[in-house]
Design a protein around this motif. Structure first.
Motif, PDB file in Angstrom:
ATOM      1  N   ALA A 324     -18.273   4.418  83.900  1.00  0.00           N
ATOM      2  CA  ALA A 324     -17.018   3.847  83.234  1.00  0.00           C
ATOM      3  C   ALA A 324     -16.786   4.485  81.929  1.00  0.00           C
ATOM      4  N   GLY A 325     -15.978   4.201  81.312  1.00  0.00           N
ATOM      5  CA  GLY A 325     -15.297   5.232  80.060  1.00  0.00           C
ATOM      6  C   GLY A 325     -16.214   5.169  78.873  1.00  0.00           C
ATOM      7  N   LEU A 326     -17.013   4.282  78.627  1.00  0.00           N
ATOM      8  CA  LEU A 326     -17.979   4.036  77.418  1.00  0.00           C
ATOM      9  C   LEU A 326     -19.143   5.133  77.741  1.00  0.00           C
ATOM     10  N   ALA A 327     -19.682   5.100  78.846  1.00  0.00           N
ATOM     11  CA  ALA A 327     -20.903   5.923  79.498  1.00  0.00           C
ATOM     12  C   ALA A 327     -20.180   7.407  79.294  1.00  0.00           C
ATOM     13  N   ARG A 328     -19.038   7.914  79.968  1.00  0.00           N
ATOM     14  CA  ARG A 328     -18.499   9.063  79.604  1.00  0.00           C
ATOM     15  C   ARG A 328     -18.357   9.636  78.395  1.00  0.00           C
ATOM     16  N   GLN A 329     -17.846   8.756  77.775  1.00  0.00           N
ATOM     17  CA  GLN A 329     -17.726   9.278  76.139  1.00  0.00           C
ATOM     18  C   GLN A 329     -19.093   9.570  75.622  1.00  0.00           C
ATOM     19  N   ALA A 330     -19.960   8.392  75.717  1.00  0.00           N
ATOM     20  CA  ALA A 330     -21.680   8.630  75.204  1.00  0.00           C
ATOM     21  C   ALA A 330     -22.043   9.972  75.989  1.00  0.00           C
ATOM     22  N   LYS A 331     -21.720  10.390  77.087  1.00  0.00           N
ATOM     23  CA  LYS A 331     -22.353  11.533  77.666  1.00  0.00           C
ATOM     24  C   LYS A 331     -21.787  12.762  76.837  1.00  0.00           C
ATOM     25  N   VAL A 332     -20.425  12.681  76.747  1.00  0.00           N
ATOM     26  CA  VAL A 332     -19.696  13.953  75.934  1.00  0.00           C
ATOM     27  C   VAL A 332     -20.394  13.976  74.596  1.00  0.00           C
ATOM     28  N   ALA A 333     -20.713  12.975  73.840  1.00  0.00           N
ATOM     29  CA  ALA A 333     -21.387  13.032  72.594  1.00  0.00           C
ATOM     30  C   ALA A 333     -23.037  13.327  72.703  1.00  0.00           C
ATOM     31  N   GLY A 334     -23.451  13.510  73.731  1.00  0.00           N
ATOM     32  CA  GLY A 334     -24.980  13.988  74.156  1.00  0.00           C
ATOM     33  C   GLY A 334     -25.905  12.926  74.128  1.00  0.00           C
ATOM     34  N   TRP A 335     -25.315  11.795  74.575  1.00  0.00           N
ATOM     35  CA  TRP A 335     -26.028  10.443  74.986  1.00  0.00           C
ATOM     36  C   TRP A 335     -26.317  10.366  76.463  1.00  0.00           C
ATOM     37  N   SER A 336     -27.501  10.380  76.748  1.00  0.00           N
ATOM     38  CA  SER A 336     -27.825   9.914  78.225  1.00  0.00           C
ATOM     39  C   SER A 336     -27.232   8.421  78.284  1.00  0.00           C
ATOM     40  N   TYR A 337     -27.446   8.131  79.575  1.00  0.00           N
ATOM     41  CA  TYR A 337     -27.030   6.533  80.098  1.00  0.00           C
ATOM     42  C   TYR A 337     -27.927   5.681  79.307  1.00  0.00           C
ATOM     43  N   GLU A 338     -29.180   6.054  79.624  1.00  0.00           N
ATOM     44  CA  GLU A 338     -30.197   5.358  79.059  1.00  0.00           C
ATOM     45  C   GLU A 338     -30.388   5.160  77.408  1.00  0.00           C
ATOM     46  N   ARG A 339     -29.851   6.351  76.812  1.00  0.00           N
ATOM     47  CA  ARG A 339     -29.970   6.331  75.528  1.00  0.00           C
ATOM     48  C   ARG A 339     -28.559   5.357  74.941  1.00  0.00           C
ATOM     49  N   LEU A 340     -27.399   5.345  75.575  1.00  0.00           N
ATOM     50  CA  LEU A 340     -26.478   4.441  75.484  1.00  0.00           C
ATOM     51  C   LEU A 340     -27.044   3.004  75.359  1.00  0.00           C
ATOM     52  N   ILE A 341     -27.680   2.556  76.561  1.00  0.00           N
ATOM     53  CA  ILE A 341     -28.179   1.413  76.476  1.00  0.00           C
ATOM     54  C   ILE A 341     -29.298   0.897  75.375  1.00  0.00           C
ATOM     55  N   GLU A 342     -30.027   2.006  75.199  1.00  0.00           N
ATOM     56  CA  GLU A 342     -31.102   1.733  74.104  1.00  0.00           C
ATOM     57  C   GLU A 342     -30.437   1.598  72.704  1.00  0.00           C
ATOM     58  N   LYS A 343     -29.269   2.244  72.326  1.00  0.00           N
ATOM     59  CA  LYS A 343     -28.634   2.209  71.226  1.00  0.00           C
ATOM     60  C   LYS A 343     -28.043   0.680  71.266  1.00  0.00           C
ATOM     61  N   ILE A 344     -27.497   0.383  72.329  1.00  0.00           N
ATOM     62  CA  ILE A 344     -26.893  -1.052  72.133  1.00  0.00           C
ATOM     63  C   ILE A 344     -27.808  -2.136  71.797  1.00  0.00           C
ATOM     64  N   VAL A 345     -29.076  -1.866  72.241  1.00  0.00           N
ATOM     65  CA  VAL A 345     -30.525  -2.730  72.257  1.00  0.00           C
ATOM     66  C   VAL A 345     -30.650  -2.975  70.764  1.00  0.00           C
ATOM     67  N   GLU A 346     -30.713  -1.536  69.985  1.00  0.00           N
ATOM     68  CA  GLU A 346     -31.108  -1.314  68.905  1.00  0.00           C
ATOM     69  C   GLU A 346     -30.116  -2.177  68.013  1.00  0.00           C
ATOM     70  N   GLU A 347     -28.888  -1.916  68.257  1.00  0.00           N
ATOM     71  CA  GLU A 347     -27.808  -2.703  67.282  1.00  0.00           C
ATOM     72  C   GLU A 347     -28.185  -4.209  67.383  1.00  0.00           C
TER      73      GLU A 347
END
Length: 379
Positions: A324-347
């Motif tokens: 999906a779009g959010l994961a795509r934008q995260a990847k372009v920013a240099g985040w893996s999908y796992e890092r995206l989920i990790e950041k959401i948990v951190e928040e």
């Protein structure tokens, strides 16, 4: 046995001292909340978008060292569901409920229940979910605070089509839905007759509607995770079949291989001058903060012929599917999908520790890849 409050405090301390290790220390428990009706829904009905992110989120949490429990909310079993959440001694609750019993207008109730239990919760708070889903209310708040929004009118289920609406082209949408539910090519109307037909057709299923001035310009998606502003994306409509309006319809989102899907190509990073991209990111951030947003969101903006940005939608807790779009934008920013989920948990843990949103400076993430132009799985 550790109490829920102790678990919350331990999670907060972990976030404060070593957020880069969050979820990799073992022994942590995560509840993943889903609506059983949405999970079971079949895409082919063309009525309600299915939940597609659950598997990706569960796998990511597992890879981050969480013991994960999937807790579906089933009709008639809310009390047992709440009891299971409360007794589970979870370090974090990952909220994937975009509806309750299939009703998007009740989405906020799942978040509100977890808030009453006092557990760390991913994504937006219940009040933000409630206010952003209501397109009439959200537009009114944005306009009152100086944001440009398309002219709009709410049409309640019992109302006659407004006689004085004379702004065409216009688009007719359900008043309290997201994920492009109820949005099809014939939702864009260019005459009074088409407007009346769209209203009569849509409200039979969706109830209250909104009519909006249709901004026929570039569509830019701005993604926010915590205080991070991800690279903007743009929807390229150039391959849509002739006569199809440039919108991201239900088919474009949820029917892979359809002409609408093939004709709405996401481009990330969006081809924008750096100053314009930054200005749009900051505009989206201000709109999100105005709605007391925290967690993660997507803000959709349209640029008119003069380049004026109109806020079309604020989407808290957007789709977290790996493609999906959010994961795509995260990847372009240099985040893996796992890092995206990790950041959401951190928040979620930061919010639980701080007792709510605390103002932090926005961090703009520049593109770190060559970008993605097609719907490809993002892993």
């Amino acid at each position: 046995m550790t109490s829920r409050s102790q678990a919350s405090e331990e999670s907060a301390r972990a976030t404060a001292t070593a957020p880069e290790l969050l979820g990799r220390q073992g022994g942590k428990r995560a509840a993943v909340l889903v609506d059983s009706v949405a999970e079971a829904f079949v895409t082919g009905t063309n009525e309600t978008a299915p939940a597609t992110s659950t598997e990706g989120v569960v796998k990511a949490l597992d890879s981050l060292g969480y013991e994960t429990s999937l807790l579906p909310l089933e009709p008639g079993k809310a009390a047992a569901w709440l009891s299971e959440i409360g007794a589970g001694e979870f370090d974090v609750v990952f909220n994937l409920c975009e509806s309750v019993h299939g009703y998007a207008a009740a989405e906020h109730l799942a978040a509100a229940a977890v808030e009453l239990l006092g557990l760390p919760l991913t994504g937006a708070r219940s009040t933000t979910l409630l206010h952003c889903l209501d397109k009439d209310r959200c537009a009114a708040v944005l306009q009152a605070h100086g944001f440009a929004v398309p002219a709009w009118r709410r049409v309640r289920q019992s109302d006659a089509p407004p006689e004085d609406w004379d702004r065409f082209a216009a688009i007719v949408k359900p008043a309290a839905q997201d994920a492009s539910n109820g949005v099809h090519p014939n939702s864009v109307v260019r005459s009074r007759a088409e407007l009346v037909d769209a209203i009569e057709r849509l409200r039979q299923h969706w109830g209250d509607l909104v009519i909006q001035d249709f901004i026929e310009g570039r569509e830019i998606n701005l993604a926010i995770v915590g205080n991070h502003l991800l690279p903007p994306a743009e929807i390229d409509f150039s391959d849509l079949p002739g006569g199809t309006p440039p919108i991201v319809s239900f088919a474009a989102k949820w029917q892979p291989g359809s002409p609408e899907d093939a004709g709405t190509r996401p481009v990330c990073p969006a081809p924008l001058p750096a100053k314009q991209a930054e200005a749009l990111q900051q505009l989206a951030a201000r709109a999100w903060r105005l709605m007391d947003g925290n967690g993660y969101a997507r803000v959709d903006i349209r640029l008119d012929a003069d380049g004026v940005p109109y806020v079309i939608d604020i989407n808290p807790n957007p789709d977290l599917s790996p493609d999906a779009g959010l994961a795509r934008q995260a990847k372009v920013a240099g985040w893996s999908y796992e890092r995206l989920i990790e950041k959401i948990v951190e928040e979620a843990l930061l919010t639980a520790r701080d007792g709510g949103w605390k103002t932090r400076d926005w961090v703009t993430l520049p593109p770190r890849t060559n970008g993605l132009r097609v719907r490809e799985p993002v892993t």
